[in-house]
Design an enzyme around this catalytic site. Sequence first.
Site, PDB file in Angstrom:
ATOM      1  N   CYS A  95       2.152  -0.654 -58.107  1.00  0.00           N
ATOM      2  CA  CYS A  95       0.711  -0.428 -58.063  1.00  0.00           C
ATOM      3  C   CYS A  95       0.224  -0.431 -56.607  1.00  0.00           C
ATOM      4  O   CYS A  95       0.243  -1.473 -55.950  1.00  0.00           O
ATOM      5  CB  CYS A  95       0.015  -1.533 -58.852  1.00  0.00           C
ATOM      6  SG  CYS A  95      -1.758  -1.624 -58.626  1.00  0.00           S
ATOM      7  N   CYS A 141      -2.420  -2.970 -55.722  1.00  0.00           N
ATOM      8  CA  CYS A 141      -1.870  -4.328 -55.675  1.00  0.00           C
ATOM      9  C   CYS A 141      -1.216  -4.587 -54.319  1.00  0.00           C
ATOM     10  O   CYS A 141      -1.395  -5.658 -53.726  1.00  0.00           O
ATOM     11  CB  CYS A 141      -0.846  -4.532 -56.793  1.00  0.00           C
ATOM     12  SG  CYS A 141      -1.534  -4.342 -58.452  1.00  0.00           S
TER      13      CYS A 141
END
Length: 130
Positions: A46, A49
């Site tokens: 991600c 993230c």
Amino acid sequence: MVKIYTVEGYENFTEKVRELENLMGEDEKIIILFSGSRSDEGVSWCPDCVKAEPVIETILKKYEDNESIYFLHVSVGERTVWKNPHCEFRTDPKLRLTSIPALVRWKGGQRLIEEECSDESLVELLFEEE
């Protein structure tokens, strides 16, 4: 000192939260970071993230001497697991996660998602608020 824990998957998350709830005192709080699982190289699939983690680590260092914080880093799984509309992190009535990263003040209702988790001032507010 902030107590830091890391778990992978929904079952491990629920087990660890129950454990922490039993340990915590009245003035203590649990802050949870939900993010995509990491590859063997230690990088999440991600991109949001990956961007948020250094910001959150900076705030954690500011609070490292604070003994009233439990910090739990939860990997939600691989991209295919997360994207499944029946993913337990999405369907759990206490969570209802729609995006990651998500930084959640457990039982406090405060929540930051996606790019908000990369905003140092917002992350710090989540750690500070009572």
